[in-house]
Design an enzyme around this catalytic site. Structure first.
Site, PDB file in Angstrom:
ATOM      1  N   ARG A  89       0.850  -1.075   0.110  1.00 44.37           N
ATOM      2  CA  ARG A  89       0.050   0.038   0.002  1.00 44.37           C
ATOM      3  C   ARG A  89       0.969   1.281   0.066  1.00 44.37           C
ATOM      4  O   ARG A  89       0.632   2.196  -0.525  1.00 44.37           O
ATOM      5  CB  ARG A  89      -0.896   0.091   1.178  1.00 44.37           C
ATOM      6  CG  ARG A  89      -1.944  -0.894   1.182  1.00 44.37           C
ATOM      7  CD  ARG A  89      -2.821  -1.069   2.441  1.00 44.37           C
ATOM      8  NE  ARG A  89      -3.919  -1.812   2.422  1.00 44.37           N
ATOM      9  CZ  ARG A  89      -4.220  -3.139   2.748  1.00 44.37           C
ATOM     10  NH1 ARG A  89      -3.121  -3.542   3.536  1.00 44.37           N
ATOM     11  NH2 ARG A  89      -5.140  -3.749   2.749  1.00 44.37           N
ATOM     12  N   ARG A 152     -14.264  -8.280   7.158  1.00 44.75           N
ATOM     13  CA  ARG A 152     -13.617  -9.418   6.656  1.00 44.75           C
ATOM     14  C   ARG A 152     -13.298 -10.449   7.682  1.00 44.75           C
ATOM     15  O   ARG A 152     -13.583 -11.682   7.744  1.00 44.75           O
ATOM     16  CB  ARG A 152     -12.099  -8.950   6.177  1.00 44.75           C
ATOM     17  CG  ARG A 152     -12.357  -8.475   4.859  1.00 44.75           C
ATOM     18  CD  ARG A 152     -11.164  -7.982   4.182  1.00 44.75           C
ATOM     19  NE  ARG A 152     -11.265  -7.810   2.832  1.00 44.75           N
ATOM     20  CZ  ARG A 152     -10.511  -6.758   2.124  1.00 44.75           C
ATOM     21  NH1 ARG A 152      -9.428  -5.983   2.886  1.00 44.75           N
ATOM     22  NH2 ARG A 152     -10.598  -6.379   1.042  1.00 44.75           N
ATOM     23  N   HIS A 176      -4.530   0.493   8.422  1.00 39.49           N
ATOM     24  CA  HIS A 176      -5.013  -0.105   7.326  1.00 39.49           C
ATOM     25  C   HIS A 176      -3.765  -0.713   6.601  1.00 39.49           C
ATOM     26  O   HIS A 176      -3.357  -0.459   5.352  1.00 39.49           O
ATOM     27  CB  HIS A 176      -5.801   0.670   6.403  1.00 39.49           C
ATOM     28  CG  HIS A 176      -6.426  -0.333   5.272  1.00 39.49           C
ATOM     29  ND1 HIS A 176      -7.198  -1.171   5.668  1.00 39.49           N
ATOM     30  CD2 HIS A 176      -6.482  -0.074   3.882  1.00 39.49           C
ATOM     31  CE1 HIS A 176      -7.535  -1.799   4.613  1.00 39.49           C
ATOM     32  NE2 HIS A 176      -7.187  -1.249   3.371  1.00 39.49           N
TER      33      HIS A 176
HETATM   34  O1  TXD Z   1      -9.903  -0.081   2.667  1.00 42.49           O
HETATM   35  C1  TXD Z   1      -9.534   0.519   1.669  1.00 42.49           C
HETATM   36  N1  TXD Z   1      -9.398   1.639   1.991  1.00 42.49           N
HETATM   37  C2  TXD Z   1      -9.373   0.284   0.370  1.00 42.49           C
HETATM   38  C3  TXD Z   1      -8.843   1.289  -0.444  1.00 42.49           C
HETATM   39  C4  TXD Z   1      -9.936  -0.850  -0.258  1.00 42.49           C
HETATM   40  C5  TXD Z   1     -10.184  -0.709  -1.542  1.00 42.49           C
HETATM   41  C6  TXD Z   1      -9.356  -0.101  -2.521  1.00 42.49           C
HETATM   42  N2  TXD Z   1      -8.497   0.808  -1.971  1.00 42.49           N
HETATM   43  C7  TXD Z   1      -7.748   2.136  -2.514  1.00 42.49           C
HETATM   44  O2  TXD Z   1      -8.866   2.620  -3.370  1.00 42.49           O
HETATM   45  C8  TXD Z   1      -7.227   1.618  -3.825  1.00 42.49           C
HETATM   46  O3  TXD Z   1      -5.896   1.108  -3.350  1.00 42.49           O
HETATM   47  C9  TXD Z   1      -6.796   2.732  -4.865  1.00 42.49           C
HETATM   48  O4  TXD Z   1      -6.014   3.646  -4.006  1.00 42.49           O
HETATM   49  C10 TXD Z   1      -8.455   3.347  -4.041  1.00 42.49           C
HETATM   50  C11 TXD Z   1      -9.447   3.013  -5.638  1.00 42.49           C
HETATM   51  O5  TXD Z   1      -9.401   1.710  -5.951  1.00 42.49           O
HETATM   52  P1  TXD Z   1     -10.207   1.159  -7.064  1.00 42.49           P
HETATM   53  O6  TXD Z   1     -10.122  -0.416  -7.264  1.00 42.49           O
HETATM   54  O7  TXD Z   1     -11.593   1.681  -7.367  1.00 42.49           O
HETATM   55  O8  TXD Z   1      -9.282   1.726  -8.370  1.00 42.49           O
HETATM   56  P2  TXD Z   1      -9.756   1.941  -9.900  1.00 42.49           P
HETATM   57  O9  TXD Z   1     -10.621   0.970 -10.272  1.00 42.49           O
HETATM   58  O10 TXD Z   1      -8.406   2.105 -10.535  1.00 42.49           O
HETATM   59  O11 TXD Z   1     -10.422   3.365  -9.737  1.00 42.49           O
HETATM   60  C12 TXD Z   1      -9.534   4.590  -9.301  1.00 42.49           C
HETATM   61  C13 TXD Z   1     -10.385   5.731 -10.369  1.00 42.49           C
HETATM   62  C14 TXD Z   1      -9.787   5.561 -11.863  1.00 42.49           C
HETATM   63  O12 TXD Z   1     -11.331   5.272 -12.583  1.00 42.49           O
HETATM   64  C15 TXD Z   1      -9.189   6.803 -12.135  1.00 42.49           C
HETATM   65  O13 TXD Z   1      -9.395   7.101 -13.426  1.00 42.49           O
HETATM   66  C16 TXD Z   1      -9.651   7.779 -11.368  1.00 42.49           C
HETATM   67  O14 TXD Z   1      -9.761   7.070  -9.970  1.00 42.49           O
HETATM   68  N3  TXD Z   1      -8.826   8.698 -10.888  1.00 42.49           N
HETATM   69  C17 TXD Z   1      -9.051  10.222 -10.859  1.00 42.49           C
HETATM   70  N4  TXD Z   1     -10.466  10.608 -10.548  1.00 42.49           N
HETATM   71  C18 TXD Z   1     -10.810  11.647 -10.454  1.00 42.49           C
HETATM   72  N5  TXD Z   1      -9.607  12.736 -10.217  1.00 42.49           N
HETATM   73  C19 TXD Z   1      -8.264  12.378 -10.358  1.00 42.49           C
HETATM   74  N6  TXD Z   1      -7.174  13.322 -10.207  1.00 42.49           N
HETATM   75  C20 TXD Z   1      -8.204  10.811 -10.610  1.00 42.49           C
HETATM   76  N7  TXD Z   1      -7.030  10.170 -10.626  1.00 42.49           N
HETATM   77  C21 TXD Z   1      -7.376   8.837 -11.032  1.00 42.49           C
END
Ligand code: TXD
Length: 309
Positions: A89, A152, A176
């Site tokens: 992470r 979980r 976390h």
């Molecule tokens: O327990 C927890 N907190 C977590 C954390 C559990 C699951 C996922 N966890 C974290 O959440 C994971 O390690 C990632 O850092 C985030 C998002 O996970 P996700 O699985 O949703 O990742 P995706 O599918 O890649 O989605 C991220 C989206 C993607 O569509 C990008 O285009 C967008 O973020 N993105 C942005 N949107 C808006 N503005 C900006 N700047 C931007 N950059 C990327």
């Protein structure tokens, strides 16, 4: 009276699934924001088209800018990159720090009274980023992790005992990361201590599986990380605030002396209601749990220091 409004930044796996759960529960109108053109609009429209089938009446819109997010009650920040297999992470820290800073600035400009729920990893550090950049009181900035980790842990216990998940009361505290602390002394099955029902060895196995729970899913999925349960947990937090439920749940909260920790976002039990984090609860841990919590706090503090904020 208008409906509550939730902005979800990042319409990827977790963001879109948050929209899905929140819409299905008719919790609020939803704005999905992402940098990818067309994608949040497409997912929002798709959800809107599901409304006649399941009969939920909320508006879901997608956008690439923040105009539509104006006056949101809650902002869930999932924007960032997800872990790849083998990636910790903390490897994510620099990329996601930039993204979370930028997104927080934009959210706050349009919704100065919102509650911010951070989901992006490394979670506790990203909460710190959102807190510093937003300038919001700490009651209104929090991270989603403990509810997921606890879910979980509860699932694994229920699977082991072959009982309903609702009967399992438990709490996972700390950062976390792989050294989060499932609090065995506070775990019971409808009031019966877990230690009366399972051997130490079995419990240790469940604790270990919980700690590695995120990694277990990453390894299976191969691309991306978990999203159904993470999104459900973020939506539960939003719901507790919107409905003033006063839920007692573990969230990453800003500590100013509680548990002997200062200037740190860390997973602790809180009362979550209409004023956000209404209270941070402290609990008595066994000496070994206490030691584990210290270890976890040290790891979270190191990541916070890497932020140089
Ligand atoms: O327990 C927890 N907190 C977590 C954390 C559990 C699951 C996922 N966890 C974290 O959440 C994971 O390690 C990632 O850092 C985030 C998002 O996970 P996700 O699985 O949703 O990742 P995706 O599918 O890649 O989605 C991220 C989206 C993607 O569509 C990008 O285009 C967008 O973020 N993105 C942005 N949107 C808006 N503005 C900006 N700047 C931007 N950059 C990327």
């Amino acid at each position: 009276m208008s409906r509550p409004k939730i902005t979800i930044v990042g319409a990827g796996n977790v963001g879109a699934t948050c929209a899905h759960w929140a819409a299905a529960r008719e919790l609020a109108d939803i704005v999905l924001v992402d940098v990818v053109e067309g994608m949040p609009q497409g997912k929002a429209l798709d959800l809107m088209e599901a409304r006649p089938i399941f009969g939920f009446n909320v508006e879901v819109v997608g956008a690439n800018d923040y105009e539509a997010t104006r006056n949101s009650d809650i902002a869930i920040i999932t924007a960032g990159i997800a872990r790849k297999p083998g990636m910790s992470r903390d490897d994510l820290i620099n990329t996601n720090k930039k993204i979370v800073s930028e997104v927080t600035r934009r959210v706050v400009e349009k919704s100065p009274k919102a509650f911010i729920i951070v989901v992006a990893n490394p979670l506790d550090a990203m909460c710190y980023v959102a807190y510093k950049v937003s300038g919001f009181p700490s009651k209104r900035v929090m991270g989603m992790a403990g509810i997921l980790d606890t879910a979980r842990y509860r699932s694994f216990i229920a699977m082991e005992l072959k009982v309903a998940v609702e009967e399992i009361q438990a709490m996972v505290l700390g950062g976390h990361g792989d050294d989060m602390v499932p609090v065995v002394s506070a775990t019971n099955v409808s009031g019966v201590p877990l230690t009366n029902l399972l051997s130490r060895k079995k419990i240790a196995g469940l604790v270990e599986r919980t700690r590695k729970g995120g990694g277990e899913i990453v390894a299976l999925l191969k691309t991306g990380s978990a999203y159904y349960a993470p999104a459900a947990a973020a939506v539960q937090m939003a719901e507790a605030i919107i409905k003033d439920q006063k839920r007692v749940v573990p969230v990453s909260a800003y500590l100013t002396g509680e548990f002997g920790l200062n200037d740190l976002f860390f997973g602790v039990p809180v009362v979550l209601g209409a004023r956000g984090i209404e209270k941070i609860l402290t609990l008595k841990l066994t000496p070994s749990e206490e030691a584990l919590l210290r270890q976890s706090a040290a790891a979270v503090a190191r990541t916070r220091d890497e932020l140089k904020m």
